[in-house]
Design a protein around this motif. Structure first.
Motif, PDB file in Angstrom:
ATOM      1  N   GLU A 243      -7.336   2.118 -10.770  1.00 55.20           N
ATOM      2  CA  GLU A 243      -7.779   1.829 -12.387  1.00 55.20           C
ATOM      3  C   GLU A 243      -9.137   2.218 -12.717  1.00 55.20           C
ATOM      4  O   GLU A 243      -9.391   2.660 -13.737  1.00 55.20           O
ATOM      5  CB  GLU A 243      -7.644   0.125 -12.618  1.00 55.20           C
ATOM      6  N   SER A 246      -9.994   7.927 -11.588  1.00 56.26           N
ATOM      7  CA  SER A 246      -8.963   8.547 -12.191  1.00 56.26           C
ATOM      8  C   SER A 246      -8.271   9.759 -11.215  1.00 56.26           C
ATOM      9  O   SER A 246      -7.279  10.236 -11.643  1.00 56.26           O
ATOM     10  CB  SER A 246      -9.438   8.997 -13.642  1.00 56.26           C
ATOM     11  N   ASP A 249      -4.402   9.122  -7.103  1.00 51.69           N
ATOM     12  CA  ASP A 249      -3.073   9.151  -7.533  1.00 51.69           C
ATOM     13  C   ASP A 249      -2.270   7.815  -6.463  1.00 51.69           C
ATOM     14  O   ASP A 249      -1.383   7.108  -6.956  1.00 51.69           O
ATOM     15  CB  ASP A 249      -2.287   9.984  -7.488  1.00 51.69           C
ATOM     16  N   ARG A 293      -0.566   5.049  -8.832  1.00 54.60           N
ATOM     17  CA  ARG A 293      -0.504   5.209 -10.082  1.00 54.60           C
ATOM     18  C   ARG A 293       0.647   5.296 -10.821  1.00 54.60           C
ATOM     19  O   ARG A 293       1.597   5.891 -10.142  1.00 54.60           O
ATOM     20  CB  ARG A 293      -1.471   6.497 -10.527  1.00 54.60           C
TER      21      ARG A 293
END
Length: 307
Positions: A243, A246, A249, A293
């Motif tokens: 979270e 970014s 993954d 993700r």
């Protein structure tokens, strides 16, 4: 022919390279263990012994040390990228390169008195002590078009002395474990995380910053989670990283449950109010899971020992 050659690679493993940067009287150190694996058009060397397409492993070793001088070591990931790109683009038979790196951290020796008879102010700038914490890891794969960078760490030992419970589990005729409503939660974190960066058209992550922030989120989640199971803590650690970072993954954890059992002190007329524990090193519970993700495909190998 009754047999055929399957997947294969070769290279030089565990090249121990230490790079010192001398910035005047202030020195900086990078300490790596680098393993190189190359693959490509290598059928002939296996079938007939022809070395026509073989770059000697001794050459790969020399390249590691030469690149440490020529390119420096900004980060484990960046160094691995330099090496992988070189091997794939400079040797036509080589189609893919895998670089695995362990980094051993050092910190400066500090004294409360700069005039210490043993360590004076001038010595601080080039005196180091090995950090007794985790080992940083990195793996870089390159096939001439796409990159896969998996960073990680191992042997990061953490412990919560409270705010952990374990109860409500399945019980059968072989269950002897007592439910715990206030226990020690301890583990040696091994983690690997895959970056979304895959080609040179994308902006490259800032590897050093990303590692530091990923580690920070990992530790904060461990410390702040009121844990009802180590699985819950693992998921909170992974979720916080996904979270907040970014560029990542996928992250996979392998967490041994370092059990601490209350010692029975009643035979000695003593009460043990969650104060004295026996630290058992084996056997241990082993909790492993991947946090992704949403929409990402899992690509980190299940076997954590392969890094």
């Amino acid at each position: 022919m009754p047999t055929i050659l399957g997947q294969n690679q070769y290279g030089k493993a565990e090249n121990r390279v230490v790079r010192i940067v001398r910035d005047g009287d202030t020195h900086h150190i990078k300490d790596l263990n680098v393993s190189v694996a190359l693959s490509g058009d290598m059928d002939d060397v296996h079938y007939s012994g022809s070395n026509a397409n073989v770059l000697p492993t001794d050459t790969t070793k020399n390249t590691v040390f030469a690149f440490a001088k020529e390119h420096g070591i900004e980060s484990a990931e960046q160094f691995g990228i330099h090496l992988a790109r070189h091997f794939v683009t400079s040797q036509e038979p080589i189609k893919a390169a895998r670089i695995r790196i362990e980094e051993y951290a050092w910190e400066r020796i500090a004294t409360s008195d700069g005039n210490s008879k043993f360590i004076g102010a001038d010595e601080i700038k080039h005196s180091f002590v090995r950090k007794g914490q985790e080992t940083r890891t990195a793996q870089v794969r390159y096939d001439g078009e796409k990159w896969e960078v998996v960073s990680g760490l191992k042997d990061l030992t953490v412990l919560n002395s409270t705010h952990s419970e374990f109860w409500g589990y399945v019980k059968d005729e072989y269950t002897t474990l007592k439910e715990a409503y206030d226990r020690i939660l301890a583990t040696d974190v091994s983690a690997r995380w895959r970056y979304g960066w895959t080609d040179d058209e994308q902006p490259m992550p800032h590897w050093e910053k990303s590692y530091a922030q990923t580690r920070r989120h990992m530790l904060e989640a461990f410390a702040e989670t009121y844990s009802l199971s180590l699985q819950q803590t693992l998921y909170q650690m992974g979720s916080r990283i996904i979270e907040n970072r970014s560029e990542i993954d996928e992250i996979r954890f392998s967490l041994p449950n370092n059990h601490h059992f209350l010692v029975d002190l009643e035979p000695f007329g003593l009460k043990n109010d969650n104060e004295v524990y026996f630290a058992a090193d084996r056997p241990y519970g082993l909790i492993e899971a991947t946090v992704l993700r949403d929409g990402a495909d899992p690509r980190i190998p299940v076997d954590m020992t392969n890094l």
